[in-house]
Design an enzyme around this catalytic site. Structure first.
Site, PDB file in Angstrom:
ATOM      1  N   ASP A  41      -2.872  -0.152 -13.052  1.00 32.54           N
ATOM      2  CA  ASP A  41      -4.143   0.414 -12.590  1.00 32.54           C
ATOM      3  C   ASP A  41      -4.018   1.727 -11.823  1.00 32.54           C
ATOM      4  OD1 ASP A  41      -5.362  -1.892 -13.658  1.00 32.54           O
ATOM      5  OD2 ASP A  41      -5.037  -2.986 -11.790  1.00 32.54           O
ATOM      6  N   SER A  98     -13.897 -10.542 -25.000  1.00 33.88           N
ATOM      7  CA  SER A  98     -15.295 -10.107 -25.132  1.00 33.88           C
ATOM      8  C   SER A  98     -15.386  -8.590 -25.271  1.00 33.88           C
ATOM      9  CB  SER A  98     -16.148 -10.612 -23.961  1.00 33.88           C
ATOM     10  OG  SER A  98     -15.762 -10.011 -22.744  1.00 33.88           O
ATOM     11  N   HIS A 113     -10.697  -1.726 -16.170  1.00 33.16           N
ATOM     12  CA  HIS A 113     -10.453  -2.567 -14.991  1.00 33.16           C
ATOM     13  C   HIS A 113     -11.792  -2.938 -14.368  1.00 33.16           C
ATOM     14  CE1 HIS A 113      -8.112  -4.226 -11.725  1.00 33.16           C
ATOM     15  NE2 HIS A 113      -8.958  -3.666 -10.888  1.00 33.16           N
TER      16      HIS A 113
END
Length: 191
Positions: free
Chosen positions: A146, A14, A105
């Site tokens: 991350d 998406s 994230h």
């Protein structure tokens, strides 16, 4: 000449779709390639809908060869964008594109990041921790999950009674709004 973006995604895509939409009619940048480690990922269909080339690879190609690095260089990619890509980026790719690989994230890093923290797992952990604030982080990619330098964060309040579905939706709205704009801003800085 237009700046060229490569998007890596493992699933539905998406965010990749929003990036492709954002740059479809841009005079300054274009999505030149969508790559996936999952041959069944819906992101490949999304790319096909925009007539953007795709490339599927496996662990061996990604970690044991220079196939991906060589492909990106041959296509003169300016920025590598991770959009729901679940593998750790190999050192060879980090060295070939220093400070030119970014990720999004679904949490406010450094909280709720690291290996295995993706998708609904993140939102569940946020709810279980009783957080009053949640959001997204766009960051540079380094050799750890991350932990790269933060470029941008956006936040929203977690209301009493919010479910995983609600906070996931709120987060995705922020992702779809901010990620394409941050990409565009970064590309302006690259000569």
């Amino acid at each position: 000449m237009k700046k060229r973006i490569a998007i890596f995604a493992s699933g539905s895509g998406s965010n990749a779709q929003k990036i492709m939409e954002h740059f479809k009619y841009s005079d300054s940048a274009e999505v030149a390639l969508v790559l996936s480690n999952n041959p069944d990922a819906y992101v490949l269909q999304r790319a096909d809908n925009f007539e953007i080339p795709t490339h599927v690879f496996d662990k061996h190609d990604f970690y044991q060869t220079d196939e991906i690095v060589n492909l990106l260089k041959r296509l003169e990619i300016d920025l590598v964008v991770l959009a729901g890509f679940l593998w750790l980026v190999p050192e060879s790719l980090l060295k070939a594109f220093p400070n030119k690989i970014i990720n999004i994230h679904p949490a406010l890093l450094p909280k709720f990041g690291g290996k295995g923290m993706y998708g609904d797992r993140v939102h569940k952990a946020v709810l279980e921790a009783g957080e009053e604030e949640h959001g997204i982080t766009i960051h540079f990619v380094n050799e750890n999950f991350d932990e790269g330098e933060i470029i941008h964060q956006a936040r929203f309040r977690v209301e009493p009674g919010d479910t995983i579905e609600i906070i996931k939706f709120n987060g995705q709205q922020l992702e779809h709004t901010h990620y394409p704009k941050i990409i565009e801003n970064l590309l302006r800085k690259y000569n």
